[in-house]
Design a protein around this motif. Structure first.
Motif, PDB file in Angstrom:
ATOM      1  N   HIS A  74       0.814  -1.219   0.000  1.00  0.00           N
ATOM      2  CA  HIS A  74       0.000   0.000   0.000  1.00  0.00           C
ATOM      3  C   HIS A  74       0.843   1.262   0.000  1.00  0.00           C
ATOM      4  O   HIS A  74       0.314   2.366   0.143  1.00  0.00           O
ATOM      5  N   ASP A  75       2.159   1.140  -0.163  1.00  0.00           N
ATOM      6  CA  ASP A  75       3.052   2.301  -0.239  1.00  0.00           C
ATOM      7  C   ASP A  75       3.375   2.602  -1.693  1.00  0.00           C
ATOM      8  O   ASP A  75       3.847   1.732  -2.425  1.00  0.00           O
ATOM      9  N   MET A  76       3.134   3.832  -2.096  1.00  0.00           N
ATOM     10  CA  MET A  76       3.421   4.237  -3.472  1.00  0.00           C
ATOM     11  C   MET A  76       4.524   5.275  -3.477  1.00  0.00           C
ATOM     12  O   MET A  76       4.463   6.261  -2.753  1.00  0.00           O
ATOM     13  N   GLN A  77       5.525   5.026  -4.306  1.00  0.00           N
ATOM     14  CA  GLN A  77       6.608   5.984  -4.495  1.00  0.00           C
ATOM     15  C   GLN A  77       6.489   6.518  -5.915  1.00  0.00           C
ATOM     16  O   GLN A  77       6.368   5.747  -6.874  1.00  0.00           O
ATOM     17  N   ILE A  78       6.521   7.839  -6.048  1.00  0.00           N
ATOM     18  CA  ILE A  78       6.430   8.478  -7.351  1.00  0.00           C
ATOM     19  C   ILE A  78       7.754   9.181  -7.619  1.00  0.00           C
ATOM     20  O   ILE A  78       8.187  10.015  -6.824  1.00  0.00           O
ATOM     21  N   ASP A  79       8.387   8.808  -8.738  1.00  0.00           N
ATOM     22  CA  ASP A  79       9.663   9.391  -9.137  1.00  0.00           C
ATOM     23  C   ASP A  79       9.507  10.067 -10.489  1.00  0.00           C
ATOM     24  O   ASP A  79       8.664   9.683 -11.298  1.00  0.00           O
ATOM     25  N   MET A  80      10.360  11.060 -10.724  1.00  0.00           N
ATOM     26  CA  MET A  80      10.418  11.728 -12.013  1.00  0.00           C
ATOM     27  C   MET A  80      11.746  11.345 -12.642  1.00  0.00           C
ATOM     28  O   MET A  80      12.791  11.432 -11.990  1.00  0.00           O
ATOM     29  N   ILE A  81      11.705  10.909 -13.896  1.00  0.00           N
ATOM     30  CA  ILE A  81      12.919  10.505 -14.599  1.00  0.00           C
ATOM     31  C   ILE A  81      13.131  11.499 -15.735  1.00  0.00           C
ATOM     32  O   ILE A  81      12.290  11.646 -16.619  1.00  0.00           O
ATOM     33  N   TYR A  82      14.281  12.195 -15.689  1.00  0.00           N
ATOM     34  CA  TYR A  82      14.626  13.168 -16.713  1.00  0.00           C
ATOM     35  C   TYR A  82      15.463  12.492 -17.789  1.00  0.00           C
ATOM     36  O   TYR A  82      16.483  11.869 -17.488  1.00  0.00           O
ATOM     37  N   ASN A  83      15.055  12.634 -19.037  1.00  0.00           N
ATOM     38  CA  ASN A  83      15.832  12.181 -20.188  1.00  0.00           C
ATOM     39  C   ASN A  83      16.239  10.713 -20.086  1.00  0.00           C
ATOM     40  O   ASN A  83      17.318  10.335 -20.536  1.00  0.00           O
ATOM     41  N   ARG A  84      15.437   9.900 -19.426  1.00  0.00           N
ATOM     42  CA  ARG A  84      15.646   8.464 -19.244  1.00  0.00           C
ATOM     43  C   ARG A  84      16.958   8.131 -18.540  1.00  0.00           C
ATOM     44  O   ARG A  84      17.477   7.034 -18.683  1.00  0.00           O
ATOM     45  N   ALA A  85      17.486   9.078 -17.776  1.00  0.00           N
ATOM     46  CA  ALA A  85      18.766   8.837 -17.119  1.00  0.00           C
ATOM     47  C   ALA A  85      18.798   9.304 -15.668  1.00  0.00           C
ATOM     48  O   ALA A  85      19.306   8.606 -14.810  1.00  0.00           O
ATOM     49  N   LYS A  86      18.272  10.466 -15.387  1.00  0.00           N
ATOM     50  CA  LYS A  86      18.390  11.068 -14.063  1.00  0.00           C
ATOM     51  C   LYS A  86      17.064  10.940 -13.325  1.00  0.00           C
ATOM     52  O   LYS A  86      16.017  11.287 -13.860  1.00  0.00           O
ATOM     53  N   ARG A  87      17.117  10.461 -12.105  1.00  0.00           N
ATOM     54  CA  ARG A  87      15.911  10.196 -11.321  1.00  0.00           C
ATOM     55  C   ARG A  87      15.813  11.165 -10.149  1.00  0.00           C
ATOM     56  O   ARG A  87      16.798  11.468  -9.490  1.00  0.00           O
ATOM     57  N   LYS A  88      14.581  11.618  -9.905  1.00  0.00           N
ATOM     58  CA  LYS A  88      14.307  12.476  -8.747  1.00  0.00           C
ATOM     59  C   LYS A  88      13.070  11.939  -8.045  1.00  0.00           C
ATOM     60  O   LYS A  88      12.013  11.787  -8.662  1.00  0.00           O
ATOM     61  N   SER A  89      13.188  11.644  -6.776  1.00  0.00           N
ATOM     62  CA  SER A  89      12.058  11.145  -5.998  1.00  0.00           C
ATOM     63  C   SER A  89      11.145  12.314  -5.657  1.00  0.00           C
ATOM     64  O   SER A  89      11.578  13.318  -5.091  1.00  0.00           O
ATOM     65  N   LEU A  90       9.865  12.185  -6.015  1.00  0.00           N
ATOM     66  CA  LEU A  90       8.913  13.265  -5.773  1.00  0.00           C
ATOM     67  C   LEU A  90       8.156  13.096  -4.472  1.00  0.00           C
ATOM     68  O   LEU A  90       8.044  14.028  -3.689  1.00  0.00           O
ATOM     69  N   MET A  91       7.609  11.901  -4.248  1.00  0.00           N
ATOM     70  CA  MET A  91       6.864  11.695  -3.009  1.00  0.00           C
ATOM     71  C   MET A  91       6.661  10.215  -2.736  1.00  0.00           C
ATOM     72  O   MET A  91       6.664   9.396  -3.648  1.00  0.00           O
ATOM     73  N   ASN A  92       6.517   9.914  -1.458  1.00  0.00           N
ATOM     74  CA  ASN A  92       6.135   8.586  -0.987  1.00  0.00           C
ATOM     75  C   ASN A  92       4.819   8.756  -0.239  1.00  0.00           C
ATOM     76  O   ASN A  92       4.723   9.583   0.656  1.00  0.00           O
ATOM     77  N   ILE A  93       3.820   7.960  -0.623  1.00  0.00           N
ATOM     78  CA  ILE A  93       2.524   8.070   0.030  1.00  0.00           C
ATOM     79  C   ILE A  93       2.022   6.689   0.424  1.00  0.00           C
ATOM     80  O   ILE A  93       2.394   5.686  -0.182  1.00  0.00           O
ATOM     81  N   ASP A  94       1.200   6.682   1.447  1.00  0.00           N
ATOM     82  CA  ASP A  94       0.502   5.469   1.869  1.00  0.00           C
ATOM     83  C   ASP A  94      -0.916   5.593   1.330  1.00  0.00           C
ATOM     84  O   ASP A  94      -1.694   6.433   1.806  1.00  0.00           O
ATOM     85  N   ILE A  95      -1.261   4.782   0.340  1.00  0.00           N
ATOM     86  CA  ILE A  95      -2.568   4.949  -0.290  1.00  0.00           C
ATOM     87  C   ILE A  95      -3.710   4.580   0.639  1.00  0.00           C
ATOM     88  O   ILE A  95      -4.848   4.974   0.399  1.00  0.00           O
ATOM     89  N   GLN A  96      -3.421   3.870   1.715  1.00  0.00           N
ATOM     90  CA  GLN A  96      -4.477   3.565   2.676  1.00  0.00           C
ATOM     91  C   GLN A  96      -4.907   4.812   3.442  1.00  0.00           C
ATOM     92  O   GLN A  96      -5.996   4.856   3.994  1.00  0.00           O
ATOM     93  N   ALA A  97      -4.070   5.838   3.446  1.00  0.00           N
ATOM     94  CA  ALA A  97      -4.430   7.090   4.117  1.00  0.00           C
ATOM     95  C   ALA A  97      -5.303   7.974   3.231  1.00  0.00           C
ATOM     96  O   ALA A  97      -5.786   9.016   3.676  1.00  0.00           O
ATOM     97  N   ALA A  98      -5.506   7.562   1.990  1.00  0.00           N
ATOM     98  CA  ALA A  98      -6.313   8.354   1.064  1.00  0.00           C
ATOM     99  C   ALA A  98      -7.776   8.329   1.470  1.00  0.00           C
ATOM    100  O   ALA A  98      -8.287   7.330   1.974  1.00  0.00           O
ATOM    101  N   GLU A  99      -8.445   9.442   1.244  1.00  0.00           N
ATOM    102  CA  GLU A  99      -9.877   9.524   1.505  1.00  0.00           C
ATOM    103  C   GLU A  99     -10.665   8.876   0.378  1.00  0.00           C
ATOM    104  O   GLU A  99     -11.678   8.235   0.607  1.00  0.00           O
ATOM    105  N   ILE A 100     -10.196   9.063  -0.856  1.00  0.00           N
ATOM    106  CA  ILE A 100     -10.876   8.496  -2.020  1.00  0.00           C
ATOM    107  C   ILE A 100      -9.887   8.413  -3.174  1.00  0.00           C
ATOM    108  O   ILE A 100      -9.003   9.260  -3.303  1.00  0.00           O
TER     109      ILE A 100
END
Length: 166
Positions: A74-100
């Motif tokens: 239930h843990d989702m990590q969202i990363d941004m990948i620039y030019n298919r080479a450089k990675r930047k972590s944007l956020m980690n969320i627990d989807i069970q904490a979502a309201e909807i």
């Protein structure tokens, strides 16, 4: 342990200002090379080459973006990948904490009014984009993602009645 891991990469559609930035950078390079020749000679050409190298390494890669969603239980990590080479972590969320969690155009989302919206989708108007409404850093946020059917099945296991597919 029986952990369920699923990863998905979604390429962001080029935005209109991406082309404008590319044209302006190329115009700047040409203007420095041609316009600077009468004033500083060959140094203008070297300055234009320096600007081109800096643009190639720092500006143009940021215009080619992909988003990676990694769902571990239930843990989702969202990363941004620039030019298919450089990675930047944007956020980690627990989807069970979502309201909807529901499709972006769902009428069920009308009663939710987020303080901040994060769009991590491709930007394609015909894609099926889901909205995750949840509290994050003491604010109500809305996160737009573009999962495929397999990721939706994984999320449905953890969300139950808080996830809608219509």
């Amino acid at each position: 342990m029986n952990d369920a891991l699923y990863e998905l990469i979604v390429a962001r559609k080029p935005r209109p200002y991406d082309l404008i930035v590319r044209i302006l950078v190329i115009f700047l390079i040409i203007a420095v090379a041609v316009g600077g020749m009468p004033f500083i000679g060959m140094s203008a050409f070297l300055a234009a080459v320096l600007i081109a190298v800096l643009a190639y390494y720092f500006i143009f890669p940021r215009l080619n973006v992909e988003y990676e969603y990694a769902l571990l239980n239930h843990d989702m990590q969202i990363d941004m990948i620039y030019n298919r080479a450089k990675r930047k972590s944007l956020m980690n969320i627990d989807i069970q904490a979502a309201e909807i969690i529901a499709p972006r155009q769902s009428p069920r989302l009308k009663s939710f009014h987020p303080d901040k919206v994060y769009d991590y989708s491709s930007g394609n108007p015909s894609a099926k984009v889901f909205a995750i409404h949840m509290p994050l850093d003491q604010k109500n946020v809305c996160i737009y993602i573009e999962p495929d059917s397999k990721m939706i099945d994984h999320m449905k296991q953890w969300m139950g009645s808080k996830m809608y597919l219509d």
